[in-house]
Design a protein around this motif. Structure first.
Motif, mmCIF file in Angstrom:
data_model
loop_
_atom_site.group_PDB
_atom_site.id
_atom_site.type_symbol
_atom_site.label_atom_id
_atom_site.label_comp_id
_atom_site.label_asym_id
_atom_site.label_seq_id
_atom_site.Cartn_x
_atom_site.Cartn_y
_atom_site.Cartn_z
ATOM 1 N N PRO A 76 0.804 -1.223 0.000
ATOM 2 C CA PRO A 76 0.000 0.000 0.000
ATOM 3 C C PRO A 76 0.841 1.280 0.000
ATOM 4 N N ASN A 102 -6.430 4.163 0.598
ATOM 5 C CA ASN A 102 -5.938 3.958 1.956
ATOM 6 C C ASN A 102 -6.935 4.514 2.980
ATOM 7 N N PRO A 103 -7.443 3.656 3.876
ATOM 8 C CA PRO A 103 -8.469 4.087 4.832
ATOM 9 C C PRO A 103 -7.986 5.168 5.804
ATOM 10 N N TRP A 104 -6.684 5.285 5.972
ATOM 11 C CA TRP A 104 -6.156 6.272 6.929
ATOM 12 C C TRP A 104 -6.030 7.656 6.298
ATOM 13 N N VAL A 105 -6.103 7.706 4.980
ATOM 14 C CA VAL A 105 -5.917 8.971 4.289
ATOM 15 C C VAL A 105 -7.277 9.531 3.904
ATOM 16 N N GLU A 106 -7.654 10.656 4.519
ATOM 17 C CA GLU A 106 -8.945 11.264 4.190
ATOM 18 C C GLU A 106 -8.848 11.916 2.826
#
Lengths: 330, 67
Positions: free
Chosen positions: B46, B56-60
């Motif tokens: 990733p 990526n779920p952590w990146v808004e």
């Protein structure tokens, strides 16, 4: 008596001589097979492009230095432990604290999430490794359900569940590593071989998970979790090193003249191409493992970075610091 | 080393003997295989595959909307 003493001294002397000659022979054997360098092998491989990585979450709540952390296999929960004796379970995604336990000792140097996500293990200056089952009820007193599993004769430096909740592997300042049965607290196997404090351990990433590496004193290590054939160390001498298990030797050093502070913790990205190293100068260095070049320096922490761990799916990594916080980077 | 007693030294020597028996490979064999493994896996990483990076779920994703 005098005679006996002499005989004993002689045996020790003979053994020392033998060990020295064996060591020299080992070095010779390793040298023979070192016919190519990693950077030569990687010469034709494309260099990595520009690299952007930012702090995506900051977890605040510890009252003192964060010493250790571990990811839950659900890829969003984290357990962390601190010098103040607190162990916190976080939902890193929302940054909420889900559980907090106060240990009877300070310097909780080790913590680990169980593979099922239903328990955490931790320990430190109490010389023990304790397991706390986690429940959905956040108000429940976790301390009451504490189970002492492992007992060492010196501080607990690291712990890790094997591939099940049933067994836990520990390393200690007493110079040993040990495998324990969680249910009964029974010692299953003890590993001797180090002549100094064992500071860290990591299991090979195989399904059977029956091999592990451990390190002493100045080098914190982390196994090459991707393929299991190599591992890396971060060290007080400010370098990180890569070791190939099949060639049985060091194959790369990651260092720069400008990096003068020790590396306390290292971990790999999912493919193993990137190596993250947390340093005592508050920074995190990101290395291209194959090319041996630094691809990024991450700033943010306001004190030593004590631990770095990549999430199970490789989408983020977490760093813990002596500035009392944890940060999630992606 | 100096602080080791006889039993510990014996164990140490035994361990060294065992290490000598260890089956080693040439780095010209092991390193190309390690490199190949990493290269193949890079697509799934990733941090390195821009297509996965996007999700990526952590990146808004940016909350700003251009009107």
């Amino acid at each position: 008596m005098a005679c006996q003493g002499l005989a004993k001294g002689e045996t020790i002397h003979t053994l020392k001589v033998e060990s020295e000659s064996l060591k020299a022979k080992l070095e010779e054997e390793r040298g023979k097979l070192h016919d190519v360098e990693l950077h030569q092998v990687a010469e034709k491989i494309e260099a990595l492009g520009q690299f952007v990585m930012k702090t995506r979450r900051t977890l605040k709540g510890h009252g003192n230095k964060v010493l250790c952390m571990d990811w839950c296999r659900d890829k969003r929960r984290i357990v962390s432990s601190s010098q103040d004796g607190k162990v916190i379970v976080w939902d890193a995604y929302t940054t909420n604290k889900e559980h907090a336990v106060t240990m009877p000792c300070t310097w909780v140097m080790a913590c680990a999430y169980a593979p099922s996500g239903c328990a955490v293990a931790c320990g430190g200056l109490d010389n023990k490794c304790s397991v706390y089952p986690l429940s959905l009820d956040k108000n429940e007193n976790l301390a009451a359900k504490k189970k002492s599993v492992a007992m060492h004769t010196n501080y607990l430096s690291s712990c890790s569940f094997t591939n099940s909740d049933m067994q836990i592997l520990t390393s200690s300042g007493d110079g040993t590593c040990a495998l324990w049965d969680v249910e009964s607290g029974q010692l299953l196997q003890s590993f001797h071989g180090h002549s100094a404090d064992v500071l860290s351990l990591d299991l090979a990433p195989s399904e059977t998970g029956n091999t592990f590496v451990s390190g002493v004193r100045s080098s914190k290590l982390h196994l090459y979790y991707p393929c299991g054939d190599a591992f890396a160390t971060g060290s007080d001498d400010a370098t990180c090193r890569l070791y190939d298990l099949r060639a049985d030797r060091e194959v790369a050093i990651y260092s720069k003249d400008s990096i003068i502070f020790g590396a306390s913790s290292v971990d790999f990205s999912l493919s193993g191409r990137l190596l993250f190293a947390g340093h005592n100068d508050y920074t995190i260095n990101v290395w291209d493992v194959l090319k041996g070049t630094r691809v990024a320096i991450l700033f943010g922490h306001e004190n030593r970075v004590s631990t770095v761990r990549v999430s199970p799916d490789g989408t983020a990594f977490c760093s813990g610091s002596w500035d009392n916080t944890l940060r999630i980077w992606a | 080393m100096d602080e080791l007693d006889e039993t510990q030294l014996k164990n140490h020597v035994d361990s060294l003997k065992q290490q000598l028996q260890f089956n080693r490979e040439k780095t010209s064999v092991s390193l190309p295989e390690l490199t190949k493994w990493i290269e193949e896996k890079m697509n799934e990483d990733p941090f390195l595959n821009p297509d996965i990076l996007k999700d990526n779920p952590w990146v808004e994703s940016s909350k700003c909307v251009i009107i």
